[in-house]
Design a protein around this motif. Structure first.
Motif, PDB file in Angstrom:
ATOM      1  N   PHE A 444      21.096 -45.865  -2.584  1.00 40.15           N
ATOM      2  CA  PHE A 444      21.141 -47.071  -3.404  1.00 40.15           C
ATOM      3  C   PHE A 444      21.249 -46.812  -4.901  1.00 40.15           C
ATOM      4  O   PHE A 444      21.452 -47.749  -5.672  1.00 40.15           O
ATOM      5  N   ASP A 445      21.094 -45.559  -5.344  1.00 38.20           N
ATOM      6  CA  ASP A 445      21.282 -45.298  -6.765  1.00 38.20           C
ATOM      7  C   ASP A 445      22.759 -45.332  -7.150  1.00 38.20           C
ATOM      8  O   ASP A 445      23.090 -45.563  -8.319  1.00 38.20           O
ATOM      9  N   GLN A 446      23.669 -45.147  -6.162  1.00 41.28           N
ATOM     10  CA  GLN A 446      25.096 -45.135  -6.463  1.00 41.28           C
ATOM     11  C   GLN A 446      25.938 -45.992  -5.525  1.00 41.28           C
ATOM     12  O   GLN A 446      27.058 -46.363  -5.890  1.00 41.28           O
ATOM     13  N   TYR A 447      25.418 -46.313  -4.339  1.00 42.39           N
ATOM     14  CA  TYR A 447      26.211 -47.018  -3.332  1.00 42.39           C
ATOM     15  C   TYR A 447      25.397 -48.180  -2.756  1.00 42.39           C
ATOM     16  O   TYR A 447      24.171 -48.161  -2.769  1.00 42.39           O
ATOM     17  N   ASN A 449      25.179 -48.832   0.395  1.00 43.03           N
ATOM     18  CA  ASN A 449      24.566 -48.383   1.636  1.00 43.03           C
ATOM     19  C   ASN A 449      25.107 -47.005   1.994  1.00 43.03           C
ATOM     20  O   ASN A 449      26.012 -46.485   1.328  1.00 43.03           O
ATOM     21  N   PHE A 450      24.542 -46.402   3.034  1.00 42.71           N
ATOM     22  CA  PHE A 450      24.970 -45.057   3.414  1.00 42.71           C
ATOM     23  C   PHE A 450      26.405 -45.044   3.930  1.00 42.71           C
ATOM     24  O   PHE A 450      27.104 -44.025   3.817  1.00 42.71           O
ATOM     25  N   GLU A 451      26.862 -46.172   4.498  1.00 45.89           N
ATOM     26  CA  GLU A 451      28.245 -46.239   4.981  1.00 45.89           C
ATOM     27  C   GLU A 451      29.235 -46.082   3.833  1.00 45.89           C
ATOM     28  O   GLU A 451      30.226 -45.348   3.947  1.00 45.89           O
ATOM     29  N   LYS A 452      28.972 -46.773   2.725  1.00 43.55           N
ATOM     30  CA  LYS A 452      29.855 -46.663   1.557  1.00 43.55           C
ATOM     31  C   LYS A 452      29.869 -45.232   1.026  1.00 43.55           C
ATOM     32  O   LYS A 452      30.912 -44.723   0.605  1.00 43.55           O
ATOM     33  N   ARG A 453      28.719 -44.589   1.045  1.00 46.58           N
ATOM     34  CA  ARG A 453      28.655 -43.202   0.587  1.00 46.58           C
ATOM     35  C   ARG A 453      29.493 -42.294   1.496  1.00 46.58           C
ATOM     36  O   ARG A 453      30.257 -41.441   1.010  1.00 46.58           O
ATOM     37  N   GLY A 454      29.352 -42.489   2.803  1.00 43.71           N
ATOM     38  CA  GLY A 454      30.140 -41.685   3.734  1.00 43.71           C
ATOM     39  C   GLY A 454      31.628 -41.940   3.603  1.00 43.71           C
ATOM     40  O   GLY A 454      32.446 -41.008   3.688  1.00 43.71           O
ATOM     41  N   GLU A 455      31.995 -43.188   3.393  1.00 41.52           N
ATOM     42  CA  GLU A 455      33.411 -43.525   3.214  1.00 41.52           C
ATOM     43  C   GLU A 455      33.974 -42.880   1.957  1.00 41.52           C
ATOM     44  O   GLU A 455      35.130 -42.419   1.937  1.00 41.52           O
ATOM     45  N   ASP A 456      33.165 -42.824   0.896  1.00 41.13           N
ATOM     46  CA  ASP A 456      33.611 -42.170  -0.344  1.00 41.13           C
ATOM     47  C   ASP A 456      33.828 -40.680  -0.107  1.00 41.13           C
ATOM     48  O   ASP A 456      34.833 -40.100  -0.546  1.00 41.13           O
ATOM     49  N   PHE A 457      32.910 -40.050   0.600  1.00 38.82           N
ATOM     50  CA  PHE A 457      33.055 -38.634   0.939  1.00 38.82           C
ATOM     51  C   PHE A 457      34.347 -38.392   1.720  1.00 38.82           C
ATOM     52  O   PHE A 457      35.139 -37.488   1.392  1.00 38.82           O
ATOM     53  N   MET A 458      34.578 -39.192   2.747  1.00 37.37           N
ATOM     54  CA  MET A 458      35.781 -39.011   3.566  1.00 37.37           C
ATOM     55  C   MET A 458      37.052 -39.225   2.746  1.00 37.37           C
ATOM     56  O   MET A 458      38.030 -38.477   2.893  1.00 37.37           O
ATOM     57  N   ALA A 459      37.034 -40.220   1.880  1.00 39.68           N
ATOM     58  CA  ALA A 459      38.212 -40.488   1.059  1.00 39.68           C
ATOM     59  C   ALA A 459      38.491 -39.339   0.104  1.00 39.68           C
ATOM     60  O   ALA A 459      39.649 -38.925  -0.092  1.00 39.68           O
ATOM     61  N   GLU A 460      37.439 -38.778  -0.485  1.00 40.54           N
ATOM     62  CA  GLU A 460      37.622 -37.645  -1.413  1.00 40.54           C
ATOM     63  C   GLU A 460      38.137 -36.412  -0.682  1.00 40.54           C
ATOM     64  O   GLU A 460      39.002 -35.699  -1.183  1.00 40.54           O
ATOM     65  N   VAL A 461      37.605 -36.172   0.509  1.00 38.39           N
ATOM     66  CA  VAL A 461      38.078 -35.014   1.291  1.00 38.39           C
ATOM     67  C   VAL A 461      39.548 -35.195   1.651  1.00 38.39           C
ATOM     68  O   VAL A 461      40.386 -34.290   1.432  1.00 38.39           O
ATOM     69  N   ARG A 462      39.884 -36.331   2.225  1.00 39.52           N
ATOM     70  CA  ARG A 462      41.247 -36.541   2.706  1.00 39.52           C
ATOM     71  C   ARG A 462      42.274 -36.574   1.577  1.00 39.52           C
ATOM     72  O   ARG A 462      43.436 -36.210   1.777  1.00 39.52           O
ATOM     73  N   SER A 463      41.865 -37.010   0.402  1.00 32.97           N
ATOM     74  CA  SER A 463      42.800 -37.025  -0.730  1.00 32.97           C
ATOM     75  C   SER A 463      43.157 -35.626  -1.201  1.00 32.97           C
ATOM     76  O   SER A 463      44.140 -35.447  -1.931  1.00 32.97           O
ATOM     77  N   ARG A 464      42.365 -34.628  -0.772  1.00 39.70           N
ATOM     78  CA  ARG A 464      42.593 -33.258  -1.224  1.00 39.70           C
ATOM     79  C   ARG A 464      43.141 -32.339  -0.136  1.00 39.70           C
ATOM     80  O   ARG A 464      43.386 -31.171  -0.371  1.00 39.70           O
TER      81      ARG A 464
END
Length: 465
Positions: A444-447, A449-464
């Protein structure tokens, strides 16, 4: 939809108009009640009004003069750290307070069940970690076996949105401590306790209150079968409270830390092999080591609990084994999202506390660990047994520097943002490494919920990639 029974003509307050609140309002209306809805969020109130519900401020001093009961959504505190003002007003007025889980259990059985060959059954799953995976796995195994089964509760659909179960139908519920703590009716046929570790302590006024909330699922209604993870003292205590003696097979003990002995019914997993014992004899064994959707000892614990639940319904071990092989896992829970040049990328954003992060770290070697966020009570010392699996930590969150200081003996880079953490981890990863998001903290300090955090991680990985 499952209409609520016994409410015809009653005015019922509904506090909180998210998924479960609106679902409860609809089911109350279908049962002949007059829901009176309230949420502090104006947009939520507008959604309720658009569906034709009466919306009224339930914090008004005279609000409960005509209200028969109050239905409260899970995120709203009813006792600790202090009750919501509307809940407090209801309690002051002597108005009963319940939630959608309580409404579900009191409304599920219908007269036509008398004509069924096999009455519908409910499997309810609680515990600190693994509830979602265990619930989803039970649902998957039963579907693969050709059963009529629905999944709801803290995962999937709201409980009152379910279709009335048909002849032989099965409902699988994931229930959080927030849900079990308040429900006035809890009567599952099979109840599962996965494990226990500190969480939500402010909401339950400490560890004892948190355990008491979990224990209600077993103590209130008396399930026909209880499946209990006994690797913690609380689980062993609960199993002992429910059992009439060593041979009482109404209690099935589950462990992934020790070999269970004795004449009772037990299911355990050691070195990747699941074993079922009854009356002192091994009756089944399944190799879990190469099941892609269930990596690590923590998922083997989930597999044992799900296996036991399905065995109580009569599924054969070989049928369960076939179902394990086709289980893909859940998003944000040990979710393998990519592999490139021998580097595996795993999203375990659901690891929001130290215990779940510990289990994620123990499941892999050579880890490039993305961690951090809103730290929970108790610190990070409990992670020590698994830190030898970590090659380097990449710490995110607003308090990343403070988080990193607690990771003794681990090289750590202060990244703060997900994009920087993923970039650094991918740049330094070598063949055989695992880039793992297992934050050991809330989001909650940045997202949101945990789903949004996981989605951000996946998006960053896949973009690279």
């Amino acid at each position: 939809m499952i209409p609520v029974r016994g409410v015809e003509g009653a005015r019922i307050g509904v506090l909180g108009l998210g998924r479960s609140g609106l679902s409860a309002a609809r089911a109350l209306r279908a049962g002949g009640a007059e829901p009176v809805c309230w949420d502090d969020n104006p947009e939520a109130r507008e959604r309720a009004e658009a569906e034709g519900f009466e919306v009224a401020d339930l914090s008004h001093p005279r609000a409960f003069e005509t209200i028969a009961s109050l239905i409260v959504s899970p995120g709203i505190p009813h006792l600790y750290p202090s009750p919501n003002k509307v809940v407090a007003a209801a309690q002051e007025a002597g108005v009963p307070v319940d939630n959608d889980i309580g409404l579900f259990f009191r409304s599920l059985a219908l007269p036509e069940w008398d004509n069924f060959d096999l009455a519908p059954r409910v499997i309810a799953v609680t515990g600190s970690n693994g509830k979602s995976t265990t619930s989803a796995l039970i649902h998957h195994l039963l579907l693969e076996a050709g059963k009529s089964v629905q999944l709801a509760g803290n995962i999937g659909r709201g409980v009152l949105d379910l279709d009335p179960p048909e002849n032989g139908g099965i409902v699988v519920l994931e229930l959080s401590s927030y849900q079990t703590d308040l429900a006035r009716a809890l009567t599952p046929d099979v109840a599962v306790f996965t494990n226990f570790s500190p969480d939500h302590l402010d909401r339950h006024a400490g560890l004892g209150g948190y355990f008491a909330a979990k224990r209600r699922l077993f103590a209130e209604g008396g399930p026909d079968r209880a499946i209990i993870g006994v690797d913690e003292p609380e689980g062993r205590y609960l199993a002992g409270q429910l059992s009439e003696g060593p041979t009482d097979d109404r209690v099935i003990r589950v462990s992934v830390e020790r070999k269970l002995s004795g004449p009772g019914w037990s299911v355990g997993a050691r070195k990747g092999f699941l074993s079922e014992y009854r009356k002192g004899r091994q009756v089944a064994s399944i190799d879990l080591r190469n099941v892609p959707g269930l990596p690590g000892a923590h998922n083997h614990q989930n597999a044992c609990a799900a296996y036991a639940a399905c065995r109580t319904l009569g599924l054969a071990p070989r049928i369960i084994e076939q179902g394990f092989a086709s289980f893909a896992g859940l998003p944000h829970r040990s979710q393998r999202i990519a592999e490139k040049d021998g580097v595996i990328f795993v999203n375990d954003s659901k690891a929001t506390n130290v215990d779940s992060a510990l289990k994620a770290l123990q499941a892999f070697d050579n880890i490039r660990w993305i961690c951090g966020g809103l730290e929970k009570e108790g610190g990070l010392a409990a992670l020590a047994p698994a830190l030898s699996h970590v090659r380097k930590a990449y710490v995110i969150g607003r308090e990343a520097a403070q988080f990193a200081l607690q990771l003794e003996g681990v090289e750590a880079e202060i990244c703060t943002e997900m994009a920087q953490a993923v970039q650094s981890a991918m740049a330094e990863a070598e063949a055989g490494d695992v880039v793992l998001l297992a934050p050991a903290a809330a989001s909650f300090d940045q997202y949101d919920n945990f789903e949004k955090r996981g989605e951000d991680f996946m998006a960053e990985v896949r973009s690279r990639l």
